[in-house]
Design an enzyme around this catalytic site. Structure first.
Site, PDB file in Angstrom:
ATOM      1  N   GLY A 160       0.668  -1.334  -0.073  1.00  0.00           N
ATOM      2  CA  GLY A 160       0.127  -0.113   0.037  1.00  0.00           C
ATOM      3  C   GLY A 160       0.743   1.318  -0.104  1.00  0.00           C
ATOM      4  N   GLU A 193       0.791 -23.142   2.172  1.00  0.00           N
ATOM      5  CA  GLU A 193       2.318 -23.080   1.421  1.00  0.00           C
ATOM      6  C   GLU A 193       3.223 -23.513   2.234  1.00  0.00           C
ATOM      7  OE1 GLU A 193       0.483 -19.755  -1.643  1.00  0.00           O
ATOM      8  OE2 GLU A 193       1.546 -18.936   0.192  1.00  0.00           O
TER       9      GLU A 193
END
Lengths: 435, 435
Positions: free
Chosen positions: A22, A177
């Site tokens: 961001g 993952e």
């Protein structure tokens, strides 16, 4: 375009705390605008968090998923950067308190992301490993490799099995993952590196509190990821919580106990909110409540974007998901809106465009949801690789990561299983001014 | 060839302490021989020391110049490896004392290399940085970058200049390469990354005690390397010694004092001899005296190769130079001789074949001596790059390093200027069993 240098005080000063997805996007979009941008971060680099698990399991160099923040903005004249810890904000005086002193702002943007959430369980926090930063991922890599080395020299069978049991807590994308990557390490690497160990003695567990993995994704993705993991030998438990962990034995809510020195915690995050905001502006998960312009509730010139922001609407009662696309899109929109606020123009409400989500489980195994389209397997895996490679900052990082991935694909090998600095709980306390 | 597994006790057991150039070569040459090889090292990887300076100055990832030792020998059935600190040897009992217990041997090979030599100057040792290991190189990188960051926020001019003065002590290959690399960092990288700093305020000094740089090389190489460095802006001082350094001011033997927080020590090495050998077998520079078969003086079954060994002959009164080719050639020869000792055959005396030496100063600038042939400049630089690239262990490391070098060459940029773990003097104490 002619504008002032960094030292000017003529243009409004925007202080951005955090160089994640961001903060970077917002800064880029403010290039050549009549503002001064000061970015503060405790690291001098951006971390590509989605690939941290590959660093932790020896697939990628740390340097490939990090990028110096100064380098990203080296051609942006209105940009200044400082390495510092930001401690708190004082809205009444328009200043932030940092480890390098007090810094004033005209506009403040919290792009501080999220921290690991242990939900107040201090003992678990002390003994288990999180993976939100590069030093943490490297520490995890050292811990895994050191425990394998130690398993070769201990004789007590219980001590040995604690060193060889790996327990991943939390079945979100990170947990899926990470456990998949550990299963591949076990299958392809450890038999060659540690012929003295019996591969059956090494166990990978994945513990999830809800009834499915990848809760944020489609039912197909959840089911398929579980199936993939189980095929790879991961012992997946759903509807189970961790009750306690003392560094040796992890106790689960069904009464099970597993001997383990390796607990990898990816079961929750909380917003990394700065101190100094009124408690009524803090929502569930320690995120700060923002309006449709990402303005912090009750504040005129303080904003929050990305993981730390809770943009609560009837459709999103818990805020938007803590993923990179939300942060990037909010950064883009906020750049426009800050300029509008400065010019006393009407800002434009943020609207999230969900491009889909994906997770990888292992070689040729990934799950992808794009709107109503869902697919899993080899093609999904190539899509996952392409999207992640293209998202890495910098041409050099793309090339190095690509070389590593191609290399691993054809050789069933991984490049970087080094214990560069030994695992230590102490090294995780990072005080930027400590010498 | 049929032979026993690692657990056999039938074949003679050769314990090799150290996985550097010598230890690796010796181990490779013992493949398929009727011996058991046990390698002990405090790291689980081999370090390519000639390129450490590139890690310290942000040119290469640490992982590119390190290679997991287990991986190198994964197809060698008579090889076993343990991560451990070897503390001492007990020749009377044929054992070594290590952090994982006592280990017995039939033949012991010390391939322990060298440590930084501060010549007993404790204060200098405490405040200056050495660069013999990957953790040290990474710590140096962090220190350089942190001091640049700090220079942006201090206001006192003396404090600022100490942060921006870099003093390299010792004009051997490491000192020349390090100071050249710092000069390039100053010229090509810092103006882009730190536009707020005046580049004239950053100074790189190289202090050498003798009257020339690269004393071990030809006069042409010495003169040219000095000229190259001076053209690059390095302030080279010869015939000067460091008298004192207290962390803030370095005092030189001509009365000069330089304010600096950055002292990089490459002024000497000493052999990393194991405790327990009689003092009469230790020569100058803490190297262990060996005969023409690399057998430690007075010992029947203890050998030493590489930097730690002093092979003293009328032609080499100080032993052979502490460079990789000596270690590699001694490893090769010792593999043959150990087999001959086992078979009660006559061993063959070691003879060093000097292929030449080289050092790089910067982009397009290197010096090469090959016998009577001496050349410097662009071609020498390409020769240097080719030789070093080919010497790196592993295809992946060669490719990643090549990508980095090509990238840097065309972009005048470097990949990896990250402060991954902050500089700390504490982190240098490495106790393999500390948790």
């Amino acid at each position: 375009m002619d504008h002032q240098t960094n030292n000017s005080t003529k243009f409004p000063k925007i202080v951005i705390v955090g160089g994640g997805f961001g903060g970077i996007e917002l800064t880029k979009r403010l290039k050549n605008k009549e503002v001064e941008v000061l970015m503060l971060d405790r690291h001098n680099y951006h971390t590509f968090q989605p690939l941290l698990y590959q660093v932790a399991t020896g697939g990628l160099e740390a340097d490939s998923i990090a990028f110096p923040l100064r380098k990203i903005f080296k051609n942006q004249k209105n940009f200044t950067f400082r390495v510092t810890d930001v401690e708190s904000v004082d809205p009444s005086r328009n200043t932030v308190h940092t480890s390098i002193g007090e810094i004033s702002y005209d506009f403040l943007v919290m792009a501080t992301g999220s921290d690991t959430n242990f939900f107040g369980q201090k003992e678990i926090e002390h003994f288990s490993m999180a993976m939100k930063t590069i030093p943490e991922a490297l520490n995890l890599r050292s811990m895994i490799l050191q425990n394998l080395e130690e398993a070769l020299v201990v004789t007590d069978p219980v001590a040995k099995s604690s060193l060889l049991n790996f327990v991943v807590v939390g079945g979100g994308p990170t947990g899926v993952e990470l456990s998949g990557s550990l299963a591949e390490l076990k299958k392809h690497i450890l038999p060659k590196d540690y012929p003295e160990l019996s591969i059956e003695d090494i166990n990978v567990y994945l513990i999830e509190g809800s009834d499915e993995l990848l809760g944020v994704m489609s039912d197909q993705a959840s089911a398929k990821s579980k199936q993939f993991l189980e095929e790879m030998g991961v012992r997946v438990f759903t509807n189970l919580r961790v009750e306690a962990y003392d560094g040796n034995v992890i106790k689960l809510s069904d009464g099970q106990a597993i001997n383990t020195k390796n607990v990898l915690w990816s079961a929750g995050v909380k917003g990394a909110v700065l101190d100094g905001l009124p408690t009524e502006s803090i929502a569930r998960g320690n995120r700060v409540i923002v309006d449709e312009f990402n303005r912090v509730s009750g504040q005129a010139n303080i904003f929050a974007i990305g993981d730390v922001a809770a943009q609560i609407t009837p459709e999103t009662p818990n805020g938007l998901p803590g993923v990179a696309p939300v942060a990037i899109q909010q950064g883009t929109q906020l750049a426009k809106n800050i300029i509008r606020f400065i010019n006393n123009e009407q800002p434009e409400a943020f609207k999230y465009f969900d491009k889909g989500s994906m997770a990888t489980v292992g070689r040729n195994k990934a799950v992808v949801d794009i709107g109503k389209i869902r697919f899993q397997g080899v093609f999904a895996w190539f899509v996952w690789m392409f999207v992640h490679l293209m998202s890495l900052v910098g041409f050099r990082n793309k090339v190095v990561t690509f070389v590593n991935w191609v290399w691993s694909y054809f050789s069933y090998d991984r490049g970087t299983r080094l214990i560069i600095r030994r695992f230590s709980r102490q090294s995780m306390t990072e005080d930027p001014l400590a010498k």
